[in-house]
Design an enzyme around this catalytic site. Structure first.
Site, PDB file in Angstrom:
ATOM      1  N   GLU A 179      -2.811   9.550   8.627  1.00 30.83           N
ATOM      2  CA  GLU A 179      -1.345   9.117   9.094  1.00 30.83           C
ATOM      3  C   GLU A 179      -0.792  10.008  10.097  1.00 30.83           C
ATOM      4  O   GLU A 179       0.259   9.733  10.622  1.00 30.83           O
ATOM      5  CB  GLU A 179      -0.668   9.735   7.511  1.00 30.83           C
ATOM      6  CG  GLU A 179      -1.103   8.727   6.467  1.00 30.83           C
ATOM      7  CD  GLU A 179      -0.047   7.662   6.395  1.00 30.83           C
ATOM      8  OE1 GLU A 179       0.981   7.337   7.083  1.00 30.83           O
ATOM      9  OE2 GLU A 179      -0.534   6.373   5.531  1.00 30.83           O
ATOM     10  N   CYS A 195     -10.653   2.967   0.486  1.00 27.03           N
ATOM     11  CA  CYS A 195      -9.249   3.289   0.743  1.00 27.03           C
ATOM     12  C   CYS A 195      -8.830   2.594   2.171  1.00 27.03           C
ATOM     13  O   CYS A 195      -9.691   2.492   2.991  1.00 27.03           O
ATOM     14  CB  CYS A 195      -9.118   4.544   0.882  1.00 27.03           C
ATOM     15  SG  CYS A 195      -7.491   5.172   1.501  1.00 27.03           S
ATOM     16  N   ASP A 232       0.827  -1.211   0.133  1.00 30.08           N
ATOM     17  CA  ASP A 232      -0.130   0.043  -0.012  1.00 30.08           C
ATOM     18  C   ASP A 232       0.848   1.450   0.046  1.00 30.08           C
ATOM     19  O   ASP A 232       2.143   1.076   0.251  1.00 30.08           O
ATOM     20  CB  ASP A 232      -0.993  -0.280   1.302  1.00 30.08           C
ATOM     21  CG  ASP A 232      -1.999   1.115   1.154  1.00 30.08           C
ATOM     22  OD1 ASP A 232      -2.239   1.568   0.176  1.00 30.08           O
ATOM     23  OD2 ASP A 232      -2.393   1.406   2.169  1.00 30.08           O
ATOM     24  N   SER A 233       0.527   2.433  -0.318  1.00 28.11           N
ATOM     25  CA  SER A 233       1.143   3.593  -0.152  1.00 28.11           C
ATOM     26  C   SER A 233       1.585   4.009   1.090  1.00 28.11           C
ATOM     27  O   SER A 233       2.387   4.825   1.267  1.00 28.11           O
ATOM     28  CB  SER A 233       0.184   4.858  -0.774  1.00 28.11           C
ATOM     29  OG  SER A 233      -0.856   4.969   0.113  1.00 28.11           O
ATOM     30  N   HIS A 280      -6.849   3.287   4.175  1.00 27.90           N
ATOM     31  CA  HIS A 280      -6.653   3.959   5.374  1.00 27.90           C
ATOM     32  C   HIS A 280      -7.944   4.348   6.142  1.00 27.90           C
ATOM     33  O   HIS A 280      -7.892   4.194   7.410  1.00 27.90           O
ATOM     34  CB  HIS A 280      -6.144   5.170   5.017  1.00 27.90           C
ATOM     35  CG  HIS A 280      -4.869   5.318   4.765  1.00 27.90           C
ATOM     36  ND1 HIS A 280      -4.280   5.003   3.605  1.00 27.90           N
ATOM     37  CD2 HIS A 280      -3.456   5.681   5.340  1.00 27.90           C
ATOM     38  CE1 HIS A 280      -2.870   5.047   3.462  1.00 27.90           C
ATOM     39  NE2 HIS A 280      -2.703   5.677   4.567  1.00 27.90           N
ATOM     40  N   CYS A 285      -4.048  -1.071  -1.909  1.00 29.98           N
ATOM     41  CA  CYS A 285      -4.432   0.190  -2.091  1.00 29.98           C
ATOM     42  C   CYS A 285      -5.259   0.274  -3.369  1.00 29.98           C
ATOM     43  O   CYS A 285      -5.301  -0.281  -4.450  1.00 29.98           O
ATOM     44  CB  CYS A 285      -3.011   0.767  -2.669  1.00 29.98           C
ATOM     45  SG  CYS A 285      -3.111   2.509  -3.383  1.00 29.98           S
TER      46      CYS A 285
END
Length: 272
Positions: free
Chosen positions: A154, A186, A12-13, A188, A75
């Site tokens: 993040e 997403c 993932d990013s 996240h 992702c």
């Protein structure tokens, strides 16, 4: 070493894909996992499709060097723009997160009104919209890019007053559309589930693809006879690699996975 004993690769990013890693570890505790977070180049959601494809090739190229048996693109943006390319270029099973999320959303909705939130790249790709409508053309969809959520997650700002205000603005159109299901497009976003649930109320089901992705991975490994032997009593390890190891990432990763992390280190990717 038998191929079935090789690890599963997940990329993932950033930290969000650890939601998938955790779900895989919970469902398949004997499996070894190698995770790559491309934290030096996040977010992917505002990059061009060509750049996302290049990044995804480099991410999977690194994991391939780790002798993985299968890969999960954790992702949504990379799944939307690069999954077909990765499957064509790499000689191993490669799974994306869109399809499991779509299946879960269709199972969850009662009124056929489904909302989708994700990065700009994922929403503009129409990957979820097209996949949902391909399965049920009577669905009423409301999709919105919510690019501020990734940096807020993040930065561990989920409890901040500003995050609540931003979520309220993002979700107003969803509430006006009387959605009963919201796809968190997403990886996240599951980290913000409590905040999203509080903002939307109990009448809306939140769908994230992590658990469904783990189930899809189990099916794929079984189909290729790649599940690690059930006779092994040893729990699989989770090795985490990042392209930029910040104290913030380490804090979030260890909070999320705890003692499941066997190794955490910074790496440099080979350019495609």
């Amino acid at each position: 070493m038998k191929r079935a004993d090789l690890p599963v690769g997940i990329f993932d990013s950033g930290v969000g894909g650890l939601t998938v890693a955790r779900a895989v570890h919970q469902l398949l505790p004997r499996e070894e996992i190698v995770y790559l977070g491309d934290t030096a180049r996040l977010p992917y959601g505002d990059k061009s499709p060509a750049t996302i494809q290049r990044y995804a090739r480099e991410d999977l190229g690194f994991l391939r060097q780790c002798q993985i048996k299968a890969a999960v693109v954790a992702c949504n943006t990379a799944t939307a723009h690069a999954l077909k390319t990765l499957r064509a270029e790499f000689d191993l099973p490669v799974l994306g997160v869109v399809e499991p999320g779509v299946e879960a959303a269709i199972s969850a909705t009662c009124n056929g009104h489904i909302g989708i939130i994700g990065t700009a790249g994922t929403i503009s790709s129409r990957a979820y919209q097209n996949a949902l409508l391909a399965k049920r053309d009577d669905l009423q969809l409301r999709a919105a890019a919510t690019p501020l959520l990734v940096p807020l997650i993040e930065e561990d700002w989920l409890g901040h007053e500003a995050t609540g205000l931003i979520l309220s603005e993002y979700l107003k159109p969803m509430q006006a559309a009387t959605i009963d299901t919201l796809v968190l497009a997403c990886t996240h976003y599951p980290l913000a589930k409590p905040q999203l649930a509080a903002a939307l109320g109990p009448g809306v089901t939140l769908v994230d693809s992590a658990e469904n992705m783990a189930l899809a991975l189990e099916r794929e490994l079984s189909r290729h006879d790649l599940l690690r032997s059930a006779s092994s009593n040893q729990l699989g390890r989770v090795r985490v690699h990042v392209t930029d190891l910040s104290p913030q990432f380490e804090k979030l990763a260890r909070r999320f996975l705890g003692d499941k992390i066997h190794d955490l280190q910074a790496v440099q990717l080979d350019e495609a």
